[in-house]
Design a protein around this motif. Structure first.
Motif: not given
Length: 178
Positions: A108-112, A139-145, A154-164, A170-174
């Motif tokens: 939350n300091k702009g480093v990302g 669900w990772n709104a901070r990363a997506i933002h 965001k170009v494609k919704y990827l259901p059940k993409q990553e084991l976590h 679900d993931c977003w292809l960006m």
């Protein structure tokens, strides 16, 4: 050194960095976003995952003001992933990116944002990438933002993409197109 931009530097992963990766990947706050809290890493597991001979991935440490604060890897997108993501033009140079800031005091300091902008410039200018892709969990709104601020869409919704944490998430292809 892969890149240096004011306080930010990205350098290739070295053997001595295993202690940072083991520290970060055993921290529950970090694991909430990367790998999952049920998937902690010790030094041995770090060596297995991060120090293999995959020549296509470039694995790096992120430094800020000379302090090692995170990890990033980039790689040409493999044929199977290109097809799965809907990229059918083999002439396009497509790179994937995965990263995390392992020191939460730098969140939350702009480093990302600085990191993604610098890597985008490096990959487009030095590696001649046409398209850059990432697939953050939905669900990772901070990363997506952060990625959207850096020109990714965001170009494609990827259901059940990553084991976590024991379930397929679900993931977003960006993507970013130059």
């Amino acid at each position: 050194m892969i890149l240096q931009n004011e306080q930010l530097a990205v350098r290739k992963l070295e053997r001595k960095d295993d202690i940072y990766l083991a520290k970060w990947l055993s921290d529950a706050d970090i694991l909430t976003y990367y790998e999952g809290k049920d998937n902690t890493f010790d030094i041995e597991k770090v060596h297995e995952k991060f120090y293999d001979v995959n020549e296509e991935e470039t694995r790096c440490i992120i430094e800020y003001d000379g302090v090692s604060i995170g990890y990033i890897q980039f790689y040409p997108l493999e044929h199977e992933d290109r097809i799965a993501y809907g990229y059918n033009n083999d002439a396009d140079v497509i790179y994937g990116l995965d990263q995390f800031i392992g020191e939460s005091s730098y969140w939350n300091k702009g480093v990302g944002t600085k990191l993604i902008l610098a890597m985008k410039e490096y990959l487009v200018n030095e590696k001649k990438a046409d398209i850059l892709v990432m697939d953050p969990q939905a669900w990772n709104a901070r990363a997506i933002h952060c990625y959207e601020k850096c020109g990714f869409q965001k170009v494609k919704y990827l259901p059940k993409q990553e084991l976590h944490e024991g379930e397929l998430r679900d993931c977003w292809l960006m993507e970013y197109r130059k």
